[in-house]
Structure formats: C-alpha cells, structure tokens
Enzyme design. Structure first.
Site, PDB file in Angstrom:
ATOM      1  N   HIS A 179     -68.089  -1.517  21.184  1.00 57.16           N
ATOM      2  CA  HIS A 179     -68.298  -2.741  21.938  1.00 57.16           C
ATOM      3  C   HIS A 179     -67.959  -2.542  23.406  1.00 57.16           C
ATOM      4  O   HIS A 179     -66.843  -2.158  23.753  1.00 57.16           O
ATOM      5  CB  HIS A 179     -67.441  -3.869  21.370  1.00 57.16           C
ATOM      6  CG  HIS A 179     -67.601  -4.052  19.893  1.00 57.16           C
ATOM      7  ND1 HIS A 179     -68.773  -4.499  19.341  1.00 57.16           N
ATOM      8  CD2 HIS A 179     -66.764  -3.820  18.857  1.00 57.16           C
ATOM      9  CE1 HIS A 179     -68.641  -4.553  18.025  1.00 57.16           C
ATOM     10  NE2 HIS A 179     -67.438  -4.137  17.700  1.00 57.16           N
ATOM     11  N   TYR A 210     -68.643 -14.069  22.973  1.00 60.77           N
ATOM     12  CA  TYR A 210     -69.904 -14.471  22.353  1.00 60.77           C
ATOM     13  C   TYR A 210     -70.450 -15.685  23.093  1.00 60.77           C
ATOM     14  O   TYR A 210     -69.723 -16.638  23.368  1.00 60.77           O
ATOM     15  CB  TYR A 210     -69.691 -14.820  20.881  1.00 60.77           C
ATOM     16  CG  TYR A 210     -69.251 -13.653  20.041  1.00 60.77           C
ATOM     17  CD1 TYR A 210     -70.017 -12.508  19.940  1.00 60.77           C
ATOM     18  CD2 TYR A 210     -68.056 -13.710  19.325  1.00 60.77           C
ATOM     19  CE1 TYR A 210     -69.616 -11.431  19.170  1.00 60.77           C
ATOM     20  CE2 TYR A 210     -67.644 -12.643  18.535  1.00 60.77           C
ATOM     21  CZ  TYR A 210     -68.432 -11.512  18.467  1.00 60.77           C
ATOM     22  OH  TYR A 210     -68.030 -10.449  17.706  1.00 60.77           O
ATOM     23  N   HIS A 268     -74.677 -14.257  17.836  1.00 61.49           N
ATOM     24  CA  HIS A 268     -73.661 -14.962  17.044  1.00 61.49           C
ATOM     25  C   HIS A 268     -74.076 -16.391  16.723  1.00 61.49           C
ATOM     26  O   HIS A 268     -73.249 -17.307  16.666  1.00 61.49           O
ATOM     27  CB  HIS A 268     -72.299 -14.940  17.751  1.00 61.49           C
ATOM     28  CG  HIS A 268     -71.163 -14.652  16.821  1.00 61.49           C
ATOM     29  ND1 HIS A 268     -70.617 -15.604  15.983  1.00 61.49           N
ATOM     30  CD2 HIS A 268     -70.462 -13.519  16.590  1.00 61.49           C
ATOM     31  CE1 HIS A 268     -69.638 -15.070  15.286  1.00 61.49           C
ATOM     32  NE2 HIS A 268     -69.522 -13.800  15.627  1.00 61.49           N
ATOM     33  N   HIS A 368     -70.583  -5.200   8.520  1.00 58.20           N
ATOM     34  CA  HIS A 368     -69.756  -5.893   9.508  1.00 58.20           C
ATOM     35  C   HIS A 368     -68.342  -5.300   9.468  1.00 58.20           C
ATOM     36  O   HIS A 368     -67.676  -5.356   8.452  1.00 58.20           O
ATOM     37  CB  HIS A 368     -69.707  -7.388   9.157  1.00 58.20           C
ATOM     38  CG  HIS A 368     -68.987  -8.231  10.141  1.00 58.20           C
ATOM     39  ND1 HIS A 368     -68.157  -9.270   9.764  1.00 58.20           N
ATOM     40  CD2 HIS A 368     -68.966  -8.211  11.496  1.00 58.20           C
ATOM     41  CE1 HIS A 368     -67.670  -9.856  10.836  1.00 58.20           C
ATOM     42  NE2 HIS A 368     -68.138  -9.233  11.907  1.00 58.20           N
TER      43      HIS A 368
END
Length: 458
Positions: A179, A210, A268, A368
C-alpha cells in the site's frame, strides 16, 4: 552351458525373485518356515505410509484474544487428546471481537469436544448449520478459526505444511501488493517509488484514506459537524473531490513511476454505482491491475453494467459473508479477482471451494489480508496461494516486533514475495503469556458521512 540348462537357471532365478517380491502368499511361507501370510507381514514390517493413524479427538476449543499491533485479533486454539498436539486458526472480527470470544468459548467448545479432528468437511458442514441461521459474521469468524485450526492439526499429523495437503506448490513464493499513498498525487508517487526500490511490482495507490478521507483540510469541516450531528469521531468524505482525484493520481504516478509497475486502487464501495463506473472508465489509459470493491453488496446487479462499460479488471468480495454469494458473480464473470476474507468466509475449506470454482471461469484469487488479520490467518492465505493454479495476487503484510513476540513463525516478505514457515501445519505458533499483555478493546470506528450527515456504506 547348454540352451536348456540356461533357460532352466533363468527361470529359477525369476521364480525366486517373484517369491521375494510378493508381500504374502506362497513365497513368504517358504522364506519364513511355514508362517501364515499375516505373520509373515508382521515379521517383515509394515511401511510407515501404510500404517493407519490412531484416532485423535478434540479435547477443548478456546479463544485467545490479543492486540499487539493495535487491532483486535482472535485466535482459536483446538487442543486434542494427543499430548502436545494442538492447532491454531484465525477468528478475527476486529469490530466485534468480544462477541466472537463468547461464541468460541461458550458454544463452539461444547459443539466440538469429543469429535474426530480428521473429519474437517463434516465438522465444517455440521458447525455451519448448527445454529440453524447461517451467514452471520460472528459465527462465521468462529467457524473460520476452527476450520483453520483443524487444517493446522492435519498438517502436523501428516508431518507436512498445509499447502502440501492442498496439492503442493504451484509457485515458489507468493507475489504480493503493498500500500502506497499520500495526501497529494505527488506524495503518492514518491511512496510508490520507495516500494519499487524494495522489489514490489504490484502497489495499491490511495490519496488520503479510503475515499480520500483526510486528504485536505476541507475534509475536517463538514456541515454535519457544525450542526452537531453524528459522532465526534465520525469521518467526512467529499465524494466529488474523491472522484476527481483518482484519475489525476493515476496520471501522476504513471508519469513518474513508469509503465512496468502494476497499480491497484480500492474504492471501498464509497460512491454511487454510476459514479464508480464513470470514474473507472477514466482509468483505462493507466492500465490498473485491478480496481477493488466498486459496489457495496447491496448493488451487485450493477456489475453487469460495469462490464459493458469498461475493460478495467475488477476485484470484489471482502464484504461477502457466505460462500454462496460468489456463485452467480463468478459464473457471470462479473469480476476478475476473488477478494475473500478467509477468516470471515468460513476458513480454508470453503475458500478452497471458491478458488477451485474460479479456475473454471478464469477468476483469480486475491485474498483480503489487512492488518486486522492475525499471522495465523495470513499463513492460511499463503498456504492456499501456494497451492491453487488460479492465484492472482496477495495483499502484503508487515508484522511489528510486538506481533512477532506473540506469534512465532509468521510469514515473511522479501522483494515483494511472501513465504511461509516451512514446517508441518500452518507454521505459526502463539505465546499465550505474551498475548495476554495486549488486551483487546471494544472500540471501532467505521463511520463515514456525507456533508449533510448521511452515512456512507463501506
């Protein structure tokens, strides 16, 4: 030697070899002086691979709660009737962790004690329907922890890493994405460069949090706060600012970081479906590896329109709660990557079923793997990743020193690849004394609102 004598001698040798080679019957009777075939086999010894494994029962099931890295983590420990043999599984539901602890200690323990540890499929199916209603996140997490722990035990019993039980390695290690981000496109590009230097080839880019939450000062002064509406810690999202910022961020990162790096982004589920479709169309020229979670689970039918509008690859599914939620989207090829939270879907057993189904429809895996999954859960992801052919990508994870003091044998990262601890089972153990130093909390903040205070669904 005459021809007939040579033939007789060769035939004699052949018959002797046959008698030695046969494990029972007339050959061994002669060799062991008239013993029965059963006695002969006993004398000869049974190969270890042919010996039946003694039955092992579940002795207890308990929850271990800890938060060494800040997020609430729940681990299931299944102890067996074989001294020293136990398994660990991830049951983390960080937003409602305390409730999962009760479900494990009060209900799952009573349900499991006395059952055979080897019958994983039967255990999963019976536990899944034991509460009559299914699809609940609390019980699904508890079931996930139990399932992973049973696979851990099975690997230890077989003296193999779990990936071997799933078919063995299909790749030498697991490619991961990490990330990168910043409050401006330029800051995001600099973050990407740093990870590229570490060997990462796949990098997710976000501007702010997000939905670009926190990306500029305007985010801190929404109208609902002035009106004293909502909670004091509720976040604000400017949807239009976010929708404009993402194409610009991709443009800057591509320009500064080149075409070789694979770029990902997570919506998201925070904007309206039609807005998500229009934004994704604008990203085509920047060739995203995938765009994650464009729609909330309530808006699944929009995927058909998204597919007609753009060729950008899509990842979906971390909010899915039930294995059956994947069937229709995969059969219709609505998305390209299976974004399952393995510790929520029910564990390794159902995740493998979804992965195998994906192979038929050319849908790849992308489990995830956020920070609020325990190292045991990350190891479960990795063992599946190593074994399935239709692997796509894995979310990278970094463990703090505190985390590694609690959990030994954590998966490791090197030049963008994840590797598992090559020991029997899942390879991760827990120090319960150290875990107790980091108690869990009941605080959770996922509240994000529009300017007028309307809740935005994640």
């Amino acid at each position: 030697m005459k021809k007939d004598e040579h033939f007789a001698e060769s035939n004699s040798r052949r018959e002797t070899l046959k008698k030695i080679g046969f494990g029972s019957g007339a050959g061994l009777l002669g060799l062991f002086g008239g013993l029965s075939s059963a006695e002969a086999r006993e004398r000869q010894g049974t190969p270890s691979y042919a010996k039946a494994m003694p039955p092992v029962k579940i002795k207890s099931v308990k929850a271990i709660a800890t938060a060494p890295q800040g997020s609430n983590l729940i681990v299931v420990k299944v102890e067996t009737t074989e001294p020293g043999l136990y398994g660990l599984g991830c049951a983390t539901f960080t937003q409602r962790a305390a409730v999962v602890v009760v479900a494990i200690n009060t209900y799952l323990n009573e349900f499991c004690v006395g059952k055979d540890v080897d019958n994983i499929e039967d255990m999963w199916q019976s536990a899944y329907v034991s509460s009559y209603w299914r699809n609940g996140p609390v019980l699904n997490n508890a079931l996930s922890g139990l399932d992973q722990a049973l696979w851990d035990i099975k690997g230890k019993r077989a003296n193999m890493p779990v990936y071997q039980l799933l078919g063995g390695k299909a790749r030498f290690a697991i490619p991961c994405y990490t990330h990168a981000g910043g409050n401006t496109p330029e800051a995001a590009a600099e973050s990407v460069k740093k990870f590229m230097e570490q060997g990462y080839r796949h990098i997710r880019i976000q501007q702010g949090g997000y939905g670009a939450v926190g990306a500029n000062a305007a985010n801190t002064q929404p109208d609902f706060k002035a009106a004293n509406f909502g909670g004091a810690t509720d976040n604000y999202m400017n949807e239009q600012m976010y929708l404009k910022s993402v194409p610009k961020m991709f443009e800057v990162v591509r320009k500064q970081c080149g075409d070789e790096v694979e770029l990902l982004h997570d919506i998201h589920e925070r904007v309206q479906p039609i807005d998500a479709i229009n934004m994704i169309k604008k990203l085509e020229d920047y060739r995203p590896f995938f765009i994650e979670d464009p729609f909330s689970p309530e808006n699944m039918k929009w995927f058909a329109q998204l597919r007609q509008a753009t060729s950008v690859p899509i990842a979906m599914g971390e909010l899915f709660n039930n294995i059956n939620e994947f069937k229709e989207p995969m059969a219709n090829q609505w998305f390209d990557f299976i974004r399952i939270h393995v510790s929520q879907i029910g564990g390794i057993t159902p995740a493998m079923k979804v992965a195998r189904l994906g192979e038929w429809f050319n849908v790849r895996t992308a489990w995830h793997g956020p920070g609020d999954v325990s190292p045991v859960g990350h190891a479960a992801h990795a063992h599946i990743d190593l074994a399935v052919w239709n692997f796509g990508i894995q979310e990278a994870v970094q463990f703090s020193d505190k985390m590694k003091e609690v959990f030994s044998g954590c998966p490791t990262m090197n030049k963008g690849y994840m590797s598992v601890n090559e020991v029997p089972g899942l390879g991760v153990d827990i120090n319960e004394k150290e875990a107790a130093k980091y108690p869990i909390t009941t605080k959770s903040n996922w509240q994000v609102r529009k300017a007028d205070g309307t809740i935005i669904r994640p």
